[in-house]
Design a protein around this motif. Structure first.
Motif, PDB file in Angstrom:
ATOM      1  N   ASP A   8       0.891  -1.171  -0.057  1.00 37.45           N
ATOM      2  CA  ASP A   8       0.036   0.133   0.123  1.00 37.45           C
ATOM      3  C   ASP A   8       0.714   1.299  -0.092  1.00 37.45           C
ATOM      4  O   ASP A   8       1.825   1.632   0.949  1.00 37.45           O
ATOM      5  CB  ASP A   8      -0.832   0.118   1.252  1.00 37.45           C
ATOM      6  N   HIS A   9       0.858   2.148  -1.037  1.00 40.51           N
ATOM      7  CA  HIS A   9       1.548   3.376  -1.117  1.00 40.51           C
ATOM      8  C   HIS A   9       1.395   4.474  -0.113  1.00 40.51           C
ATOM      9  O   HIS A   9       2.280   5.064   0.141  1.00 40.51           O
ATOM     10  CB  HIS A   9       1.418   3.936  -2.561  1.00 40.51           C
ATOM     11  N   VAL A  10       0.218   4.324   0.658  1.00 41.48           N
ATOM     12  CA  VAL A  10       0.030   5.271   2.032  1.00 41.48           C
ATOM     13  C   VAL A  10       0.565   4.881   2.797  1.00 41.48           C
ATOM     14  O   VAL A  10       1.454   5.555   3.600  1.00 41.48           O
ATOM     15  CB  VAL A  10      -1.501   5.417   2.070  1.00 41.48           C
ATOM     16  N   SER A  11       0.380   3.885   3.366  1.00 43.65           N
ATOM     17  CA  SER A  11       1.002   3.076   4.749  1.00 43.65           C
ATOM     18  C   SER A  11       2.226   2.622   4.683  1.00 43.65           C
ATOM     19  O   SER A  11       2.890   2.285   5.688  1.00 43.65           O
ATOM     20  CB  SER A  11       0.036   2.278   5.380  1.00 43.65           C
ATOM     21  N   ARG A  24      -8.343  -1.757  -0.213  1.00 40.98           N
ATOM     22  CA  ARG A  24      -7.636  -2.896  -0.035  1.00 40.98           C
ATOM     23  C   ARG A  24      -7.251  -3.179   1.349  1.00 40.98           C
ATOM     24  O   ARG A  24      -7.278  -2.292   2.107  1.00 40.98           O
ATOM     25  CB  ARG A  24      -6.312  -2.680  -0.670  1.00 40.98           C
ATOM     26  N   GLU A  25      -7.191  -4.426   1.849  1.00 43.63           N
ATOM     27  CA  GLU A  25      -7.055  -4.961   3.201  1.00 43.63           C
ATOM     28  C   GLU A  25      -5.772  -4.983   3.461  1.00 43.63           C
ATOM     29  O   GLU A  25      -4.897  -5.817   2.838  1.00 43.63           O
ATOM     30  CB  GLU A  25      -7.731  -6.568   3.271  1.00 43.63           C
ATOM     31  N   LEU A  26      -5.367  -4.241   4.392  1.00 41.99           N
ATOM     32  CA  LEU A  26      -3.802  -4.179   4.878  1.00 41.99           C
ATOM     33  C   LEU A  26      -3.586  -5.562   5.602  1.00 41.99           C
ATOM     34  O   LEU A  26      -4.198  -6.039   6.449  1.00 41.99           O
ATOM     35  CB  LEU A  26      -3.436  -3.160   5.569  1.00 41.99           C
ATOM     36  N   ASN A  27      -2.175  -6.066   5.650  1.00 38.91           N
ATOM     37  CA  ASN A  27      -1.840  -7.278   6.223  1.00 38.91           C
ATOM     38  C   ASN A  27      -1.303  -6.873   7.403  1.00 38.91           C
ATOM     39  O   ASN A  27       0.026  -7.110   7.552  1.00 38.91           O
ATOM     40  CB  ASN A  27      -0.860  -8.152   5.339  1.00 38.91           C
ATOM     41  N   THR A  28      -1.974  -6.280   8.472  1.00 41.33           N
ATOM     42  CA  THR A  28      -1.126  -5.838   9.714  1.00 41.33           C
ATOM     43  C   THR A  28      -1.596  -7.085  10.735  1.00 41.33           C
ATOM     44  O   THR A  28      -2.550  -7.245  11.212  1.00 41.33           O
ATOM     45  CB  THR A  28      -2.099  -4.687  10.217  1.00 41.33           C
ATOM     46  N   PRO A  29      -0.495  -7.223  11.621  1.00 35.24           N
ATOM     47  CA  PRO A  29      -0.548  -8.460  12.315  1.00 35.24           C
ATOM     48  C   PRO A  29      -1.024  -7.791  13.829  1.00 35.24           C
ATOM     49  O   PRO A  29      -0.858  -6.730  13.934  1.00 35.24           O
ATOM     50  CB  PRO A  29       0.724  -9.141  12.422  1.00 35.24           C
TER      51      PRO A  29
END
Length: 290
Positions: A8-11, A24-29
């Motif tokens: 993701d270019h923002v985060s 889009r869903e971020l893959n954040t643990p």
């Protein structure tokens, strides 16, 4: 929906490759502390299953290594409470009713103990305030079927009325109509006569002389010539405007026709002697004791 992950270019985080309507869903643990807390709750739950009762079985449940039950915990608390009261209750058990009323400390103990036991055992019938209800006497007034002295109240609590105990009160209102002793018109006349004893209105055309005659021939033996009752027989006073089942004509007709025979349970054997004595003192102190 895309099946390919990217950055993701923002985060600056990678994505799971899932996308809905351009989102889009971020893959954040999950945070480490949250994950370990979650694992700790699982371990705690497993430990709880082992230590305490937890799983239902066909005829019971797993008891746990501690064999803990709420009932046992309450029993232990009550046992400790009784141990604290022990000496005082022993004094209460040996003191006479008259001595209890003369001793402020014993009187306070008896009233406190009696109030608690009354709430647990007597309130379902007599009410939490002991004001009674239809068929259950008001213990705050001075109208007593079996007498309102301390000794009489204690006897009633100990043995009850029509309870099956050999020493219980046994008086009973006969079913004059059902047994054919009185005809229907005589029952109606008797009901109106009884109403007149308390100054209540009677139906038009009521024959007062006939009512007095029926009462004299059938009711005087228990209620007395003037209808003022007899505590030895549990016969109520019909002149004081205090009614156990009601004073309207229909209720009195039902009473004379089918009789009455309410049951007061015997508390001897269910409660210890000191507790029964405390209950007698408490009931006597409600304001209606004689």
């Amino acid at each position: 929906m895309s099946e390919h992950s990217d950055i993701d270019h923002v985060s600056g985080r990678s994505t799971t490759g899932h996308e809905w309507d351009g989102i889009r869903e971020l893959n954040t643990p999950l945070p480490r502390w949250w994950v370990w807390t979650f694992y700790a709750t699982i371990i705690w739950a497993i430990g709880y299953w082992v230590v305490y009762p937890a799983w239902p079985l066909v005829t019971g449940y797993t008891a746990g290594v501690l064999h803990y039950t709420n009932r046992a915990a309450v029993a232990e608390d009550l046992a400790r409470l009784e141990a604290m009261r022990g000496e005082k209750m022993k004094v209460l058990a040996t003191a006479s009713l008259a001595d209890i009323e003369k001793d402020p400390a014993l009187l306070a103990l008896a009233r406190a103990r009696g109030k608690t036991v009354f709430g647990d055992n007597c309130a379902p019938c007599h009410g939490s305030g002991a004001t009674g209800s239809k068929g259950f006497p008001n213990l705050n007034d001075d109208d007593w079927l079996w007498g309102g002295t301390l000794d009489q109240i204690m006897q009633t609590i100990q043995y009850g009325a029509r309870s099956g105990n050999p020493k219980a009160h046994e008086g009973q209102m006969l079913a004059f109509g059902k047994e054919g002793v009185l005809k229907q018109d005589q029952v109606v006349t008797a009901a109106n006569y009884v109403r007149s004893l308390s100054g209540l209105s009677t139906r038009p055309g009521y024959d007062a002389a006939a009512g007095a005659k029926i009462f004299a021939e059938n009711c005087v033996a228990c209620h007395g010539e003037k209808g003022q009752g007899n505590p030895e027989l549990g016969a109520p006073n019909l002149t004081d405007k205090i009614w156990l089942y009601g004073s309207d004509e229909a209720t009195l007709i039902e009473t004379i026709t089918n009789g009455r025979g309410g049951v007061m349970p015997a508390w001897e054997g269910r409660l210890d002697p000191a507790t029964i004595k405390a209950m007698a003192v408490y009931v006597h102190s409600l304001g209606g004791g004689k």
